[in-house]
Write a protein that holds these residues in place. Structure first.
Motif, PDB file in Angstrom:
ATOM      1  N   HIS A  82       0.845  -1.206   0.000  1.00 39.65           N
ATOM      2  CA  HIS A  82       0.000   0.000   0.000  1.00 39.65           C
ATOM      3  C   HIS A  82       0.881   1.258   0.000  1.00 39.65           C
ATOM      4  O   HIS A  82       0.648   2.188  -0.780  1.00 39.65           O
ATOM      5  N   GLU A  83       1.904   1.264   0.836  1.00 37.60           N
ATOM      6  CA  GLU A  83       2.790   2.444   0.876  1.00 37.60           C
ATOM      7  C   GLU A  83       3.589   2.576  -0.420  1.00 37.60           C
ATOM      8  O   GLU A  83       3.836   3.685  -0.889  1.00 37.60           O
ATOM      9  N   HIS A  86       1.439   4.450  -2.690  1.00 36.92           N
ATOM     10  CA  HIS A  86       1.541   5.911  -2.499  1.00 36.92           C
ATOM     11  C   HIS A  86       2.846   6.430  -3.120  1.00 36.92           C
ATOM     12  O   HIS A  86       2.873   7.475  -3.751  1.00 36.92           O
ATOM     13  N   CYS A  99      -0.928   5.692   7.416  1.00 34.94           N
ATOM     14  CA  CYS A  99      -2.084   4.935   6.951  1.00 34.94           C
ATOM     15  C   CYS A  99      -2.524   3.910   7.994  1.00 34.94           C
ATOM     16  O   CYS A  99      -1.709   3.145   8.505  1.00 34.94           O
ATOM     17  N   ASP A 103      -7.572   2.366   6.365  1.00 35.75           N
ATOM     18  CA  ASP A 103      -7.127   2.839   5.039  1.00 35.75           C
ATOM     19  C   ASP A 103      -6.785   1.658   4.134  1.00 35.75           C
ATOM     20  O   ASP A 103      -6.982   1.712   2.920  1.00 35.75           O
ATOM     21  N   GLU A 114      -6.135   6.749  -0.964  1.00 35.10           N
ATOM     22  CA  GLU A 114      -6.157   5.496  -0.186  1.00 35.10           C
ATOM     23  C   GLU A 114      -6.707   4.360  -1.041  1.00 35.10           C
ATOM     24  O   GLU A 114      -6.189   3.237  -1.022  1.00 35.10           O
TER      25      GLU A 114
HETATM   26 ZN    ZN Z   1      -2.477   5.037   2.615  1.00 39.90          ZN
END
Ligand code: ZN
Length: 261
Positions: A82-83, A86, A99, A103, A114
């Protein structure tokens, strides 16, 4: 936070590009820490207050800090992916993102970044070209979800989510906590027909209700009346659904998998 519509196409394409760029052939090739390093990001583990992971960006370099309180490897991997989402998608958004576990589940009614980070993570960890064929003609039982989660190194929740993303069949997952529906997600095929009220009690005759009553769970999927789980049925021509439950006693949660035979 921007309110722009999330782009699932761009998010998935960015993850797909990494598979091609690094020539990964299977999930075993995907070592997230190595991939992160190649992208200029160091992954560290440590104490985080009220977050699953952080991303700090400084120019071309970044640090992902992932919470050491996450007990499951699959959840840790999803948080890192997930990061990385981003990192790859939201270069101009913020130099520091924090997060939460909520999220990590956001698909709708959340901020676009998100949702995009989750779409990126889902495609990175469970790429369509491997996941869709793996679905085959198998029924989405708890056992099957466990097998897929093992194969892709993912949580059972994100795996069930991915089935809803990619199956052409009638399928839904419902997460209940303390006897109430927390959230649910249906496959495209099913979504136009049914509705479940968030916050409502789990149906009395559901398998999830057995879990919350402390009863032992059946060994095999159970047949449930369509009307039991779905408060709305807009013309779906079926009387029964199958329900199988993945119990999550650590979190006081039960994940119901629902499908039409
Ligand atoms: Zn996030």
């Amino acid at each position: 936070m921007p309110t722009a519509k999330p782009s699932s196409v761009l998010s998935a394409a960015a993850a797909k590009k990494l598979w091609n760029l690094y020539g990964f052939e299977s999930s075993k090739d995907l070592v997230l820490e190595d991939l992160a390093m190649a992208l200029g990001v160091v992954v560290l583990e440590g104490h985080l207050k009220a977050a699953d992971a952080w991303l700090i960006r400084k120019g071309e370099k970044g640090i992902i800090r992932v919470s050491d309180a996450i007990p499951e490897l699959g959840r840790r991997r999803f948080a890192v992916a997930h990061e990385l989402g981003h990192w790859s998608l939201h270069k101009t958004l913020s130099q520091l993102l924090s997060c939460t576990s909520a999220d990590m589940l956001a698909r709708y009614k959340a901020s676009a970044p998100e949702i995009e980070a989750n779409m990126f993570a889902a495609e990175l960890l469970m790429p369509t070209h491997l996941f869709q064929p793996a679905l085959g003609a198998s029924q989405p039982t708890a056992r099957f979800v466990n097998e897929l989660a093992e194969r892709f190194g993912t949580t059972r929740t994100s795996t069930a989510f991915r089935i809803a993303d990619l199956t052409k069949d009638y399928f839904a997952l419902v997460m209940s906590k303390d006897g109430k529906v927390a959230w649910w997600q249906a496959s495209d095929a099913l979504a136009e027909y049914v509705w479940i009220e968030n916050g409502g009690s789990v149906p009395r005759y559901s398998v999830a209700a057995k879990f919350f009553a402390g009863e032992s769970l059946p060994d095999a999927p159970q047949k449930i009346d369509v009307g039991d789980w779905f408060s709305e049925n807009r013309g779906l021509d079926a009387e029964c659904f199958y329900e199988d439950v993945i119990p999550m006693p650590r979190y006081g949660k039960a994940l119901s998998l629902l499908w039409l035979e």
